[in-house]
Design a protein around this motif. Sequence first.
Motif, PDB file in Angstrom:
ATOM      1  N   MET A  14       2.244  11.654 -10.126  1.00  0.00           N
ATOM      2  CA  MET A  14       1.514  12.924 -10.115  1.00  0.00           C
ATOM      3  C   MET A  14       2.499  14.087 -10.119  1.00  0.00           C
ATOM      4  SD  MET A  14      -1.566  12.003  -7.520  1.00  0.00           S
ATOM      5  CE  MET A  14      -2.109  13.657  -7.189  1.00  0.00           C
ATOM      6  N   TYR A  15       3.543  13.927  -9.340  1.00  0.00           N
ATOM      7  CA  TYR A  15       4.553  14.977  -9.226  1.00  0.00           C
ATOM      8  C   TYR A  15       5.233  15.191 -10.584  1.00  0.00           C
ATOM      9  CZ  TYR A  15       8.596  17.521  -7.467  1.00  0.00           C
ATOM     10  OH  TYR A  15       9.556  18.466  -7.249  1.00  0.00           O
ATOM     11  N   ARG A  16       5.549  14.068 -11.240  1.00  0.00           N
ATOM     12  CA  ARG A  16       6.191  14.128 -12.553  1.00  0.00           C
ATOM     13  C   ARG A  16       5.296  14.847 -13.557  1.00  0.00           C
ATOM     14  NH1 ARG A  16       9.736  10.322 -15.989  1.00  0.00           N
ATOM     15  NH2 ARG A  16       8.057  10.306 -17.508  1.00  0.00           N
ATOM     16  N   CYS A  17       4.012  14.482 -13.576  1.00  0.00           N
ATOM     17  CA  CYS A  17       3.061  15.111 -14.493  1.00  0.00           C
ATOM     18  C   CYS A  17       2.984  16.599 -14.218  1.00  0.00           C
ATOM     19  CB  CYS A  17       1.667  14.508 -14.321  1.00  0.00           C
ATOM     20  SG  CYS A  17       1.563  12.866 -14.980  1.00  0.00           S
ATOM     21  N   ILE A  61       0.822  -1.213   0.000  1.00  0.00           N
ATOM     22  CA  ILE A  61       0.000   0.000   0.000  1.00  0.00           C
ATOM     23  C   ILE A  61       0.862   1.271   0.000  1.00  0.00           C
ATOM     24  CG2 ILE A  61      -1.725   1.329   1.303  1.00  0.00           C
ATOM     25  CD1 ILE A  61      -3.030  -1.449   1.935  1.00  0.00           C
ATOM     26  N   PRO A  62       1.811   1.403   0.931  1.00  0.00           N
ATOM     27  CA  PRO A  62       2.659   2.612   0.879  1.00  0.00           C
ATOM     28  C   PRO A  62       3.466   2.688  -0.419  1.00  0.00           C
ATOM     29  CG  PRO A  62       3.137   1.312   2.845  1.00  0.00           C
ATOM     30  CD  PRO A  62       2.132   0.557   2.083  1.00  0.00           C
ATOM     31  N   LEU A  63       3.895   1.536  -0.922  1.00  0.00           N
ATOM     32  CA  LEU A  63       4.679   1.519  -2.148  1.00  0.00           C
ATOM     33  C   LEU A  63       3.856   2.045  -3.311  1.00  0.00           C
ATOM     34  CD1 LEU A  63       7.571   0.164  -2.315  1.00  0.00           C
ATOM     35  CD2 LEU A  63       6.463  -1.480  -3.814  1.00  0.00           C
ATOM     36  N   PHE A  64       2.610   1.587  -3.387  1.00  0.00           N
ATOM     37  CA  PHE A  64       1.687   2.012  -4.433  1.00  0.00           C
ATOM     38  C   PHE A  64       1.401   3.507  -4.290  1.00  0.00           C
ATOM     39  CE2 PHE A  64      -2.630   2.440  -6.224  1.00  0.00           C
ATOM     40  CZ  PHE A  64      -2.344   1.998  -7.517  1.00  0.00           C
ATOM     41  N   GLY A  65       1.194   3.924  -3.054  1.00  0.00           N
ATOM     42  CA  GLY A  65       0.927   5.342  -2.781  1.00  0.00           C
ATOM     43  C   GLY A  65       2.089   6.199  -3.252  1.00  0.00           C
ATOM     44  N   ALA A  66       3.316   5.775  -2.933  1.00  0.00           N
ATOM     45  CA  ALA A  66       4.510   6.530  -3.310  1.00  0.00           C
ATOM     46  C   ALA A  66       4.610   6.628  -4.828  1.00  0.00           C
ATOM     47  CB  ALA A  66       5.747   5.855  -2.731  1.00  0.00           C
ATOM     48  N   LEU A  67       4.272   5.522  -5.479  1.00  0.00           N
ATOM     49  CA  LEU A  67       4.330   5.474  -6.943  1.00  0.00           C
ATOM     50  C   LEU A  67       3.360   6.486  -7.553  1.00  0.00           C
ATOM     51  CD1 LEU A  67       6.016   3.263  -8.513  1.00  0.00           C
ATOM     52  CD2 LEU A  67       3.789   2.450  -9.273  1.00  0.00           C
TER      53      LEU A  67
END
Length: 126
Positions: free
Chosen positions: A115-118, A104-110
Amino acid sequence: MEGRGSEAQQPPGGPFFTRGEVAKRNSCKEAWLVIRERVYDVTRFVEEHPGGEEVLLEQAGADATESFEDVGHSTDAQEMLKQYFIGEVHPVRRSHVFWTTWLIPLFGALVIGLMYRCYMMDGKSS
Ligand code: HEM
């Protein structure tokens, strides 16, 4: 005869084994069985089994709950199990929790990363 009759309260817990660990003990050199989520080392019992060694070796490394119960083993046989008890099957839920706590945290970080990249790329293009 002290201590007899307490078989219903076998110590809970004990060492935990995964089904994978049990599966490796599938020969006459080392034979483990799972019966009702408990792990039994029947290596030294194989030759003494009144039902023959074949059947035990066939089940070695596997879950023998069904076959054990299908035979309708006597209470004596149920009692004998205790001697070979070495631990319990690792509860599946634990490994489930282990994975989800990481996933879950891994997915969240991804997602946040994407989003940050976009967001950054958006900023560049305008
Ligand atoms: C540690 C595990 C086991 C123990 C302690 C055990 C013990 C015994 C004992 C004491 C008997 C004599 C009859 C009785 O008292 O019920 C027996 C018979 C038998 N067992 Fe097991 N057993 C084990 C596992 C298994 C498994 C996994 C199978 C099947 C795959 C199996 C198949 C049989 C058969 C076919 C008989 C003969 C039944 C008959 O003659 O009517 N046993 N066992």
